[in-house]
Design a protein around this motif. Structure first.
Motif, PDB file in Angstrom:
ATOM      1  N   LYS A 146      -4.720   1.515  -2.407  1.00 13.33           N
ATOM      2  CA  LYS A 146      -5.437   0.498  -3.197  1.00 13.33           C
ATOM      3  C   LYS A 146      -4.802   0.366  -4.578  1.00 13.33           C
ATOM      4  O   LYS A 146      -4.431   1.379  -5.192  1.00 13.33           O
ATOM      5  CB  LYS A 146      -6.908   0.899  -3.363  1.00 13.33           C
ATOM      6  CG  LYS A 146      -7.672   0.933  -2.071  1.00 13.33           C
ATOM      7  CD  LYS A 146      -9.129   1.288  -2.346  1.00 13.33           C
ATOM      8  CE  LYS A 146      -9.760   1.899  -1.119  1.00 13.33           C
ATOM      9  NZ  LYS A 146     -11.029   2.541  -1.392  1.00 13.33           N
ATOM     10  N   VAL A 147      -4.739  -0.856  -5.056  1.00 22.20           N
ATOM     11  CA  VAL A 147      -4.071  -1.091  -6.344  1.00 22.20           C
ATOM     12  C   VAL A 147      -4.931  -0.615  -7.518  1.00 22.20           C
ATOM     13  O   VAL A 147      -6.153  -0.517  -7.409  1.00 22.20           O
ATOM     14  CB  VAL A 147      -3.735  -2.591  -6.542  1.00 22.20           C
ATOM     15  CG1 VAL A 147      -2.674  -3.041  -5.564  1.00 22.20           C
ATOM     16  CG2 VAL A 147      -4.990  -3.464  -6.432  1.00 22.20           C
ATOM     17  N   ASP A 148      -4.267  -0.375  -8.649  1.00 18.66           N
ATOM     18  CA  ASP A 148      -4.970   0.087  -9.851  1.00 18.66           C
ATOM     19  C   ASP A 148      -5.541  -1.069 -10.667  1.00 18.66           C
ATOM     20  O   ASP A 148      -6.455  -0.880 -11.458  1.00 18.66           O
ATOM     21  CB  ASP A 148      -3.997   0.865 -10.755  1.00 18.66           C
ATOM     22  CG  ASP A 148      -3.483   2.120 -10.078  1.00 18.66           C
ATOM     23  OD1 ASP A 148      -4.310   2.854  -9.504  1.00 18.66           O
ATOM     24  OD2 ASP A 148      -2.260   2.361 -10.105  1.00 18.66           O
ATOM     25  N   TYR A 149      -4.931  -2.219 -10.552  1.00 20.31           N
ATOM     26  CA  TYR A 149      -5.405  -3.373 -11.329  1.00 20.31           C
ATOM     27  C   TYR A 149      -4.949  -4.646 -10.619  1.00 20.31           C
ATOM     28  O   TYR A 149      -4.142  -4.583  -9.684  1.00 20.31           O
ATOM     29  CB  TYR A 149      -4.884  -3.326 -12.781  1.00 20.31           C
ATOM     30  CG  TYR A 149      -3.382  -3.506 -12.940  1.00 20.31           C
ATOM     31  CD1 TYR A 149      -2.838  -4.763 -13.227  1.00 20.31           C
ATOM     32  CD2 TYR A 149      -2.498  -2.436 -12.796  1.00 20.31           C
ATOM     33  CE1 TYR A 149      -1.461  -4.927 -13.371  1.00 20.31           C
ATOM     34  CE2 TYR A 149      -1.129  -2.598 -12.942  1.00 20.31           C
ATOM     35  CZ  TYR A 149      -0.618  -3.850 -13.224  1.00 20.31           C
ATOM     36  OH  TYR A 149       0.738  -4.029 -13.369  1.00 20.31           O
ATOM     37  N   VAL A 150      -5.460  -5.769 -11.068  1.00 22.13           N
ATOM     38  CA  VAL A 150      -5.023  -7.055 -10.494  1.00 22.13           C
ATOM     39  C   VAL A 150      -4.342  -7.885 -11.576  1.00 22.13           C
ATOM     40  O   VAL A 150      -4.962  -8.261 -12.577  1.00 22.13           O
ATOM     41  CB  VAL A 150      -6.209  -7.837  -9.874  1.00 22.13           C
ATOM     42  CG1 VAL A 150      -5.777  -9.252  -9.475  1.00 22.13           C
ATOM     43  CG2 VAL A 150      -6.753  -7.105  -8.647  1.00 22.13           C
ATOM     44  N   ALA A 152      -1.621  -5.376  -8.038  1.00 30.64           N
ATOM     45  CA  ALA A 152      -1.300  -6.518  -7.201  1.00 30.64           C
ATOM     46  C   ALA A 152      -0.863  -7.641  -8.120  1.00 30.64           C
ATOM     47  O   ALA A 152      -1.049  -7.555  -9.336  1.00 30.64           O
ATOM     48  CB  ALA A 152      -2.542  -6.955  -6.442  1.00 30.64           C
ATOM     49  N   MET A 153      -0.265  -8.691  -7.568  1.00 28.23           N
ATOM     50  CA  MET A 153      -0.003  -9.888  -8.365  1.00 28.23           C
ATOM     51  C   MET A 153      -0.328 -11.083  -7.486  1.00 28.23           C
ATOM     52  O   MET A 153       0.301 -11.295  -6.447  1.00 28.23           O
ATOM     53  CB  MET A 153       1.464  -9.916  -8.811  1.00 28.23           C
ATOM     54  CG  MET A 153       1.805 -10.934  -9.903  1.00 28.23           C
ATOM     55  SD  MET A 153       1.147 -12.592  -9.694  1.00 28.23           S
ATOM     56  CE  MET A 153       2.006 -13.538 -10.883  1.00 28.23           C
ATOM     57  N   HIS A 208      -5.749  -5.773  -0.969  1.00 27.25           N
ATOM     58  CA  HIS A 208      -5.106  -4.937  -1.993  1.00 27.25           C
ATOM     59  C   HIS A 208      -6.115  -4.037  -2.724  1.00 27.25           C
ATOM     60  O   HIS A 208      -5.842  -2.887  -2.995  1.00 27.25           O
ATOM     61  CB  HIS A 208      -4.517  -5.834  -3.091  1.00 27.25           C
ATOM     62  CG  HIS A 208      -3.149  -6.366  -2.835  1.00 27.25           C
ATOM     63  ND1 HIS A 208      -2.079  -5.601  -2.439  1.00 27.25           N
ATOM     64  CD2 HIS A 208      -2.644  -7.609  -2.998  1.00 27.25           C
ATOM     65  CE1 HIS A 208      -0.990  -6.361  -2.364  1.00 27.25           C
ATOM     66  NE2 HIS A 208      -1.308  -7.587  -2.690  1.00 27.25           N
ATOM     67  N   VAL A 209      -7.256  -4.616  -3.077  1.00 23.92           N
ATOM     68  CA  VAL A 209      -8.205  -3.875  -3.918  1.00 23.92           C
ATOM     69  C   VAL A 209      -9.131  -2.994  -3.075  1.00 23.92           C
ATOM     70  O   VAL A 209      -9.420  -1.858  -3.433  1.00 23.92           O
ATOM     71  CB  VAL A 209      -9.054  -4.839  -4.782  1.00 23.92           C
ATOM     72  CG1 VAL A 209     -10.072  -4.075  -5.617  1.00 23.92           C
ATOM     73  CG2 VAL A 209      -8.155  -5.673  -5.697  1.00 23.92           C
ATOM     74  N   ARG A 210      -9.587  -3.534  -1.931  1.00 28.70           N
ATOM     75  CA  ARG A 210     -10.588  -2.789  -1.148  1.00 28.70           C
ATOM     76  C   ARG A 210      -9.952  -1.877  -0.108  1.00 28.70           C
ATOM     77  O   ARG A 210     -10.619  -1.022   0.469  1.00 28.70           O
ATOM     78  CB  ARG A 210     -11.509  -3.776  -0.447  1.00 28.70           C
ATOM     79  CG  ARG A 210     -12.281  -4.642  -1.437  1.00 28.70           C
ATOM     80  CD  ARG A 210     -13.005  -5.737  -0.686  1.00 28.70           C
ATOM     81  NE  ARG A 210     -13.814  -6.559  -1.564  1.00 28.70           N
ATOM     82  CZ  ARG A 210     -14.251  -7.773  -1.224  1.00 28.70           C
ATOM     83  NH1 ARG A 210     -13.937  -8.277  -0.042  1.00 28.70           N
ATOM     84  NH2 ARG A 210     -15.000  -8.460  -2.044  1.00 28.70           N
ATOM     85  N   GLY A 211      -8.670  -2.121   0.175  1.00 28.94           N
ATOM     86  CA  GLY A 211      -7.977  -1.267   1.150  1.00 28.94           C
ATOM     87  C   GLY A 211      -8.430  -1.522   2.574  1.00 28.94           C
ATOM     88  O   GLY A 211      -8.245  -0.682   3.449  1.00 28.94           O
ATOM     89  N   GLU A 212      -9.005  -2.668   2.841  1.00 25.10           N
ATOM     90  CA  GLU A 212      -9.370  -3.017   4.220  1.00 25.10           C
ATOM     91  C   GLU A 212      -9.468  -4.527   4.355  1.00 25.10           C
ATOM     92  O   GLU A 212      -9.629  -5.245   3.365  1.00 25.10           O
ATOM     93  CB  GLU A 212     -10.682  -2.361   4.638  1.00 25.10           C
ATOM     94  CG  GLU A 212     -11.855  -2.811   3.814  1.00 25.10           C
ATOM     95  CD  GLU A 212     -13.167  -2.120   4.201  1.00 25.10           C
ATOM     96  OE1 GLU A 212     -13.129  -1.164   4.989  1.00 25.10           O
ATOM     97  OE2 GLU A 212     -14.210  -2.564   3.698  1.00 25.10           O
ATOM     98  N   ALA A 250       0.838  -1.209   0.000  1.00 22.53           N
ATOM     99  CA  ALA A 250       0.000   0.000   0.000  1.00 22.53           C
ATOM    100  C   ALA A 250       0.871   1.257   0.000  1.00 22.53           C
ATOM    101  O   ALA A 250       0.582   2.231  -0.709  1.00 22.53           O
ATOM    102  CB  ALA A 250      -0.926  -0.005   1.213  1.00 22.53           C
ATOM    103  N   ARG A 251       1.942   1.236   0.772  1.00 19.69           N
ATOM    104  CA  ARG A 251       2.849   2.399   0.795  1.00 19.69           C
ATOM    105  C   ARG A 251       3.494   2.583  -0.577  1.00 19.69           C
ATOM    106  O   ARG A 251       3.635   3.689  -1.065  1.00 19.69           O
ATOM    107  CB  ARG A 251       3.940   2.221   1.876  1.00 19.69           C
ATOM    108  CG  ARG A 251       3.463   2.442   3.292  1.00 19.69           C
ATOM    109  CD  ARG A 251       2.997   3.876   3.539  1.00 19.69           C
ATOM    110  NE  ARG A 251       4.067   4.838   3.280  1.00 19.69           N
ATOM    111  CZ  ARG A 251       3.912   6.020   2.661  1.00 19.69           C
ATOM    112  NH1 ARG A 251       2.718   6.404   2.237  1.00 19.69           N
ATOM    113  NH2 ARG A 251       4.937   6.820   2.468  1.00 19.69           N
ATOM    114  N   ALA A 252       3.883   1.473  -1.203  1.00 18.16           N
ATOM    115  CA  ALA A 252       4.509   1.571  -2.525  1.00 18.16           C
ATOM    116  C   ALA A 252       3.523   2.178  -3.534  1.00 18.16           C
ATOM    117  O   ALA A 252       3.889   3.049  -4.331  1.00 18.16           O
ATOM    118  CB  ALA A 252       4.977   0.192  -3.000  1.00 18.16           C
TER     119      ALA A 252
END
Ligand code: BG6
Length: 482
Positions: free
Chosen positions: A306-310, A238-239, A272-276, A221-223
């Motif tokens: 939150k990531v931009d894509y998966v 995310a991967m 990663h996607v929802r941030g929680e 998340a920091r990155a």
């Protein structure tokens, strides 16, 4: 018009590798040892060993790998000949920070990736970069306990910042941690390579995994936040490894067993996607009395990153049955620690026991897209097999072509029939490299053959397999020729 020809014009057809499986040059240019530089070779059913340090008496297959470090220009020329639009690789953390905790990065390591990315761009190939693909500095694993330690979050942030600052004009698509979720089964290899973690006697491996995982989710998340601050146009994903878990039957008990088992797949991407954190995970921590190290302020960090894509890898599916033997075999990398795993009677497997299920790719694309509603990127898919050189020097690999063709067809249906937003497709191991789980060379995925065997013999010469020309035509025809 076939499904594949209706793929978007800017679809990123490419190929995928990881630094440690391809580069070699393990101590060149000031690089420090990473957690994979102490992994011996294994085989199907024979786990790789982790040695305390680099032992000169041992053979470590990743140390030379396919020698891409010294041959990348020659290889990129072949990728360009194939028509790749993008190339997915990773940055070896230990080229940039050899021990992981230095204040300043290693300029020689940074220069290597400048040259690599420039060469790709000069050939019209877009780099797609994973920050950490199973190779944290050995020093961080040994001295800090890897991602058990919260300090490592800050060290990863520093590494990510240096990479984004240096390469943001050359690289648009990034991913933070490769297959962050494959450690959910607490297999010793995955805990070591994902997190730099070894389990001490008496510890609960799942609790330790969640603690390290929490730190990685914070680091990711920091990155993401740092990358967006440096350049808002960066796409940081995310991967995850997605091995869908099917119910063995429509027995409600099997259906529910699959729902519960699939949480092992969704836990990391959910955060990663929802941030929680998902509520099923918080309940699990509470039920078991686990302290996974969530501190005040962490919720805000996760929400802001939150990531931009998966991005995801897809190789196979597995199946669970509610009343099957509950014992999990964590050493089995296929069913990996999945209680109640049973063979799927509708599916054949590769020589290494990996089930082959092309429809499972369309299924996965739909499941992930329905759940997350973000763009997806298939950043790994492929067929590991033994290849032989015919008397005339040709390498015929029809099974690989069939595997890829059938998966591409299903991928195209997901986009054109189901409406999934998909950025691209990068088959794994576009060029032969060291197998991650076994350390073998003979488990080959490439469309380009590399002359090297399991014991490290061979000239490292490159050769085109039949799949090379086949994939060239697939890309050139925008998917029409399959
Ligand atoms: C994925 C990894 O798990 O699968 C790669 O991201 C790996 O690093 C690939 O190589 C295939 O696995 P293996 O064990 O056949 O090399």
């Amino acid at each position: 018009m076939s499904a594949t020809t209706a793929l978007p014009k800017d679809f990123l057809w490419g190929g995928a590798v990881a630094a440690h499986q391809l580069e070699g040059g393990w101590d060149a240019g000031g690089k420090g040892p990473s957690v994979v530089d102490v992994l011996t070779a294994g085989a199907h059913g024979v786990p790789r060993r982790i040695t305390a340090d680099v032992d000169p008496g041992e053979f470590y297959p990743n140390q030379v790998a396919a020698d891409f470090y010294h041959r990348f220009r020659e290889d990129i020329a072949l990728f360009a000949e194939m028509g790749l639009k993008c190339f997915r690789t990773s940055i070896a953390w230990t080229r940039i920070f050899p021990r992981g905790d230095e204040a300043e990065p290693n300029e020689e390591g940074l220069r290597f990736y400048d040259e690599l990315f420039d060469e790709l761009l000069a050939h019209g190939i877009e780099p797609v970069i994973t920050l950490s693909h199973f190779e944290m500095p050995l020093h961080l694993a040994r001295e800090y306990g890897g991602f058990r330690s919260r300090e490592v979050v800050g060290l990863f942030e520093r590494f990510a910042r240096v990479c984004f600052e240096r390469y943001h004009t050359k690289v648009k698509y990034w991913m933070t941690f490769n297959e962050i979720n494959n450690q959910m089964d607490t297999n010793a290899l995955f805990l070591w390579t994902n997190s730099g973690v070894t389990i001490a006697p008496g510890e609960n491996p799942t609790e330790v995994m969640y603690r390290a995982g929490h730190h990685e989710l914070l680091a990711s998340a920091r990155a993401v936040a740092i990358g967006h601050e440096i350049d808002p146009s960066l796409q940081i994903g995310a991967m995850i490894s997605h091995v869908p878990i099917y119910p063995f039957s429509c027995d409600p008990a099997d259906m529910m067993a699959a729902v519960v088992a699939n949480r092992a797949r969704f836990f990391f991407p959910d955060v990663h996607v929802r941030g929680e954190y998902p509520r099923y995970a918080l309940k699990e921590f509470e039920r078991n009395g686990w302290d996974v190290g969530i501190l005040e302020g962490d919720a805000a960090i996760l929400a802001a990153g939150k990531v931009d894509y998966v991005g995801f890898s897809y190789y196979m599916s597995v199946t669970v049955k509610a009343d099957a033997a509950k014992e999990a075999d964590a050493a089995d990398v296929v069913t990996g620690g999945l209680p109640g795993a049973v063979p799927n009677p509708h599916i054949e497997a590769t020589e290494w026991g990996w089930p082959i299920d092309p429809v499972g790719l369309r299924y996965t694309l739909n499941v992930l897209y329905d759940r997350y509603q973000v763009r997806l990127f298939i950043v790994e898919n492929g067929f590991g097999a033994v290849d032989t050189i015919a008397a005339d020097g040709a390498i015929h690999d029809p099974e690989r072509i069939t595997y890829l063709r059938e998966h591409i067809e299903q991928m195209a249906l997901a986009v054109t029939q189901d409406g999934v937003e998909l950025l691209g497709y990068t088959p794994w191991g576009i060029i032969d490299l060291v197998s991650f789980t076994t350390g073998e060379m003979k488990k080959r995925y490439g469309m380009i053959y590399v002359d090297r065997d399991n014991e490290g013999n061979g000239t490292l010469e490159r050769r085109r397999k039949d799949s090379f020309e086949w994939f060239r035509r697939v890309i050139a025809s925008g998917g029409a020729h399959l």
